[in-house]
Design an enzyme around this catalytic site. Structure first.
Site, PDB file in Angstrom:
ATOM      1  N   SER A   1       0.190  -0.834   0.021  1.00 43.86           N
ATOM      2  CA  SER A   1       0.178   0.404   0.248  1.00 43.86           C
ATOM      3  C   SER A   1       0.971   1.371   0.127  1.00 43.86           C
ATOM      4  O   SER A   1       0.014   2.318   0.154  1.00 43.86           O
ATOM      5  CB  SER A   1      -1.053   0.418   1.578  1.00 43.86           C
TER       6      SER A   1
ATOM      7  N   LYS B   1       0.134   3.526  -2.772  1.00 42.83           N
ATOM      8  CA  LYS B   1      -0.784   4.794  -2.659  1.00 42.83           C
ATOM      9  C   LYS B   1      -0.335   6.211  -2.985  1.00 42.83           C
ATOM     10  O   LYS B   1      -1.085   7.624  -2.658  1.00 42.83           O
ATOM     11  CB  LYS B   1      -1.962   4.328  -1.323  1.00 42.83           C
TER      12      LYS B   1
ATOM     13  N   SER C   1      -5.934   3.188   4.024  1.00 49.97           N
ATOM     14  CA  SER C   1      -5.196   2.620   2.678  1.00 49.97           C
ATOM     15  C   SER C   1      -6.478   2.249   2.426  1.00 49.97           C
ATOM     16  O   SER C   1      -6.371   0.893   2.164  1.00 49.97           O
ATOM     17  CB  SER C   1      -4.625   1.833   3.647  1.00 49.97           C
TER      18      SER C   1
END
Length: 499
Positions: free
Chosen positions: A97, A100, A154
């Site tokens: 993640s 991101k 997230s």
């Protein structure tokens, strides 16, 4: 009768001795069991990656960095791009993640906060057990809500939905992610989605992710979001309840056991195959650092803490004008500019990250580029610390013309000590050798590093190969001996026949 009594006595005595021995053994075993139960549990063994090579530790005169569990890790100065710590920084790993960061950076650049984004069925195209905030098809959020959902909670479905909104489809947005990575100078990064869910073709490196993270950090809105403890998404057209989004990064939360003084936030990441990934920003004493750890087990916070402590305890931020900085021996332009004081203003406006205890000389080298900019490269010994560029004044251009110096072609991307030193014996430590071949010592170190990265079944495989090799050699020796005996017998027969 007496003999029988004596015999019975001996049997009884022997039985007593046996019982005594058994009781002693039982007591000892019980004591050992009690000691084992009351003793503290042993710390789990460190994985092989804990002992993998740290490239920055091979730089002469450089502060020695700590071992970390993460397979790859980097500590970079945000303002100058100088790399303070390097472990496998160009090895490809899954970012999870932390992807991101790129998604949010592009979204914040292109979409105003008050923009209404209505989600499509794309929100359902995520793994069922992955992180999300329960957005439904047809639901509408503002871009502000989306940004906090992406960076704090997230949310995978929000990342994909924003990517679809901006690009028209997710793939078009992902293409722009890859293009931005190239524009920033990333050479080993490839994205296939906007949320970081695992794919073999979705990868980056510690160096590339640090570069991306530094670029995102220049955005003031990004900086504000990542340090926010929580955010409340109001009711929407579909959901009648508010959503509380908590910051997943524990080092920025004052009430967390993982809190780190000076932490400015960051981004967490995890998948089963990627392991823990973590990007963290921190500032102390005017130094702003970013730390990236990839393929970590459960030590990502401890590793990050150790690297920040290493950086803040061993390095200082200084102006080139405040240290003994001399031009390189062959830099005639630099020498002339120093003499006439043309670099005073440039040095005062620049900064360097240096070891607190200097063990090597500090030098600089100037280069006049095609667009009339003067690039100054700073070195600690043979190690490139960083560069600064400024528009060349008429005074600088005149000095270059007097010396007959030609303009050099502008190089793309930033310069740091690892890239510069890839031309040397190792990818970090420079030497003065004129040959491009690797030394035996360097070759052995590289082989040892590669061996450590082999899977766990390497030992039985090597044993099997060694046994097979020994068997082959023994068989070969026996065949040679038999062949010699045959030839000898033939000679003896010929001699007997001739006689």
């Amino acid at each position: 009768m007496k003999k029988k009594i004596k015999k019975d006595l001996w049997k009884a005595l022997l039985l007593c001795v046996i019982l005594t021995i058994n009781l002693c053994q039982i007591s000892v075993m019980a004591a050992e069991a009690e000691n084992t139960a009351t003793s503290a549990p042993e710390a789990p063994a460190k994985p092989e990656s804990y002992d993998w090579e740290i490239q920055s530790n091979k730089i002469p005169g450089w502060p020695q960095g700590p071992k970390v569990v993460a397979e790859t890790a980097i500590l970079m100065d945000i303002d100058s791009g100088s790399i303070l710590y390097a472990k496998g920084i160009d090895e490809k790993r899954a970012p999870a993640s932390t992807t991101k960061i790129m998604t949010a950076m592009l979204a914040l650049e292109q979409v105003p906060f008050d923009t209404q984004i209505t989600f499509t069925d794309e929100v359902n195209n995520i793994e069922a057990d992955s992180t999300h905030i329960g957005i439904k098809p047809g639901e509408t959020l503002t871009m502000k809500d989306c940004a906090y959902a992406i960076l704090l909670a997230s949310a995978n479905e929000v990342s994909s939905g924003v990517a679809e909104y901006i690009g028209g489809d997710v793939q078009t947005f992902v293409d722009s992610m890859n293009q931005r990575a190239k524009d920033l100078g990333c050479q080993n990064t490839h994205f296939v989605n906007a949320n970081g869910l695992y794919s073999e073709d979705h990868y980056t490196t510690a160096r590339d992710l640090a570069i991306i993270s530094c670029a995102a950090f220049q955005n003031e809105t990004f900086r504000e979001i990542i340090k926010t403890p929580y955010y409340i998404v109001p009711e929407t057209n579909i959901t009648n309840e508010t959503r509380w989004l908590n910051n997943h990064h524990k080092m920025v939360l004052p009430d967390s056991s993982e809190y780190y003084e000076g932490c400015l936030g960051g981004k967490t990441g995890y998948t089963v195959k990627a392991g823990n990934t973590l990007v963290t920003y921190a500032e102390r004493n005017g130094i702003r650092l970013v730390c990236v750890v990839l393929a970590d087990i459960n030590e990502h916070y401890n590793d990050t803490r150790a690297l920040f402590d290493y950086g803040f305890n061993n390095f200082q931020k200084v102006s080139p004008s405040a240290v003994d900085l001399t031009p390189a021996k062959k830099d005639t332009l630099g020498s002339k500019l120093i003499e006439q004081g043309s670099l005073n203003t440039i040095f005062q406006e620049s900064s360097l990250i240096l070891p607190k205890e200097l063990q090597k000389s500090l030098t600089f080298e100037t280069a006049l580029e095609e667009d009339h900019t003067l690039q100054i490269t700073y070195r600690y010994g043979d190690t490139v610390l960083g560069t600064s560029s400024t528009q060349a004044t008429d005074e600088i251009l005149t000095a270059a013309k007097d010396l007959g110096i030609q303009k050099e072609e502008r190089t793309e991307g930033s310069i740091d000590f690892q890239k510069e030193n890839e031309k040397q014996e190792t990818n970090v430590v420079p030497d003065n050798s004129s040959t491009s071949s690797q030394s035996p010592k360097g070759l052995l170190e590289e082989l040892a590093h590669n061996f450590r990265q082999l899977p766990n079944w390497k030992y039985p495989a090597l044993i099997f190969i060694g046994a097979a090799l020994i068997f082959y050699i023994v068989t070969l020796i026996l065949r040679i001996q038999r062949s010699r005996k045959r030839r000898k017998r033939r000679k003896n027969r010929k001699k007997g026949a001739s006689s």
